[in-house]
Design an enzyme around this catalytic site. Structure first.
Site, mmCIF file in Angstrom:
data_model
loop_
_atom_site.group_PDB
_atom_site.id
_atom_site.type_symbol
_atom_site.label_atom_id
_atom_site.label_comp_id
_atom_site.label_asym_id
_atom_site.label_seq_id
_atom_site.Cartn_x
_atom_site.Cartn_y
_atom_site.Cartn_z
ATOM 1 N N LEU A 161 29.883 40.860 35.718
ATOM 2 C CA LEU A 161 29.916 40.334 37.077
ATOM 3 C C LEU A 161 31.191 39.535 37.342
ATOM 4 O O LEU A 161 31.708 39.531 38.461
ATOM 5 C CB LEU A 161 28.677 39.480 37.342
ATOM 6 C CG LEU A 161 27.372 40.282 37.375
ATOM 7 C CD1 LEU A 161 26.176 39.349 37.464
ATOM 8 C CD2 LEU A 161 27.369 41.256 38.549
ATOM 9 N N LYS A 162 31.712 38.875 36.325
ATOM 10 C CA LYS A 162 32.952 38.114 36.499
ATOM 11 C C LYS A 162 34.115 39.034 36.831
ATOM 12 O O LYS A 162 34.882 38.769 37.766
ATOM 13 C CB LYS A 162 33.240 37.306 35.233
ATOM 14 C CG LYS A 162 34.625 36.682 35.180
ATOM 15 C CD LYS A 162 34.893 35.717 36.321
ATOM 16 C CE LYS A 162 36.250 35.039 36.120
ATOM 17 N NZ LYS A 162 36.602 34.157 37.249
ATOM 18 N N VAL A 163 34.286 40.123 36.071
ATOM 19 C CA VAL A 163 35.424 41.003 36.364
ATOM 20 C C VAL A 163 35.196 41.751 37.668
ATOM 21 O O VAL A 163 36.154 42.092 38.371
ATOM 22 C CB VAL A 163 35.740 41.956 35.194
ATOM 23 C CG1 VAL A 163 36.150 41.158 33.967
ATOM 24 C CG2 VAL A 163 34.598 42.894 34.875
ATOM 25 N N VAL A 212 33.429 31.460 34.875
ATOM 26 C CA VAL A 212 33.362 30.701 36.126
ATOM 27 C C VAL A 212 34.079 31.447 37.249
ATOM 28 O O VAL A 212 34.907 32.318 37.005
ATOM 29 C CB VAL A 212 33.983 29.296 35.963
ATOM 30 C CG1 VAL A 212 33.263 28.522 34.880
ATOM 31 C CG2 VAL A 212 35.474 29.385 35.653
#
Length: 321
Positions: free
Chosen positions: A166-168, A117
């Site tokens: 994509l989160k990191v 998230v």
């Protein structure tokens, strides 16, 4: 469908709260019994172990502080994985690690999703956070009702592991934004600017960002509280560096950010609130970067509404086929 949720911390407690609040059949597990008891009092079921949860639930969500923690839990649950079971990894984790564990789930007939998230704890609390989901399309369709209960904007990012990349990446951008906002606010004070006016100038200009409009407020309040700590920032930008290294991308800014947070941890401790990275500049200049009228913590005033899938720009026609 029965959902199990493991990890009721700052983020997990809010995501699972959205599931419970919206009538999902929810079972919870955490090492902190007080957190579990609070959910049971609100109508959730208690799992005595992760093994029992995998045995009894259809979809199991993990939201844990590190890849090592996720691995430890998954090693307990893997013997109970079989056809129809879904593992949803909502932790911020390593692409390679989620692929490794996901492959073990898939080999046993289950399905695996990495679905981290983004958007802050205040949006997780209201069900308005954004969620990335990496998995095959059929699995995405199965879990979409849960994702739209926990979040507002849901993006199917592609295959397993893509969401973690994509989160990191987005956490790297947030960290860079935080450090530049800190520098801008300290320079504004040093140059004799009123910090309330400086905040508004940054907000209404090309220099604004989500980080400025949230974290700069708690910096100026002095609380520096966004329920996120320096060790977690170090983990996230470290994971981003690993992605870059595997892809042979010679980064320049992220190594500097890693050095900055290593120094912040050495000075103030790994559990120091992450916006207090500004203390390095406050200590160096003797300046107090606070101003009246800002909140001690962020709250989300966007009303809770059902979430929806976000279609990437340029892929509208593909999605319609």
């Amino acid at each position: 469908m029965k959902v199990g949720f493991i990890g009721l911390g700052n983020v997990g407690g809010k995501l699972s709260g959205s599931l419970l609040r919206n009538g999902i059949d929810l079972t919870v597990h955490d090492l902190n019994e007080e957190l579990v008891n609070a959910f049971v009092e609100r109508g959730a079921k208690r799992a005595e172990s992760a093994v029992q949860m995998m045995r009894d639930c259809d979809a199991i969500i993990t939201c844990l502080p590190s890849p090592a923690a996720s691995d430890a839990v998954m090693q307990q649950m893997l013997p109970e994985v079989g056809p129809g079971k879904i593992w949803m990894e909502m932790s911020t984790t390593d692409e390679a690690e989620v692929k490794r564990l996901g492959a073990e789930v898939i080999a046993r007939g289950g399905a695996a999703v990495d679905c981290p998230v983004s958007g802050g704890c205040h949006r997780a609390a209201t069900g308005n956070i954004s969620i990335f989901a990496g998995c095959d399309r059929a699995t995405f369709e199965r879990i979409l009702p849960f994702l739209t209960t926990m979040g507002r904007r849901i993006l199917h990012t592609g295959e397993l592991g893509s969401a973690s990349v994509l989160k990191v990446l987005t956490n790297y951008l947030a960290t860079a934004n935080l450090v530049t906002c800190c520098e801008a606010l300290v320079v504004a004070r040093a140059a004799g600017m009123d910090l309330n006016t400086a905040y508004e100038a940054m907000k209404i200009s090309s220099g604004t960002s989500f980080v400025h409009e949230t974290e700069s407020q708690v910096i100026l309040n002095g609380s520096r509280d966004i329920s996120f700590t320096m060790d977690l920032v170090k983990k996230d930008i470290g994971l981003f560096q690993e992605v870059a290294d595997r892809a042979d991308v010679p980064l320049e800014i992220n190594p500097v950010l890693i050095d900055i947070f290593n120094d912040g941890i050495a000075r103030y401790g790994e559990r120091e609130l992450s916006p207090n990275i500004i203390r390095r500049l406050e200590d160096a200049t003797g300046l107090d970067i606070r101003a009246p009228g800002f909140p001690a913590e962020m709250s989300d005033d966007e009303p809770e509404e059902p979430g929806y899938e976000v279609i990437p720009q340029g892929k509208e026609l593909e999605a319609a086929e």
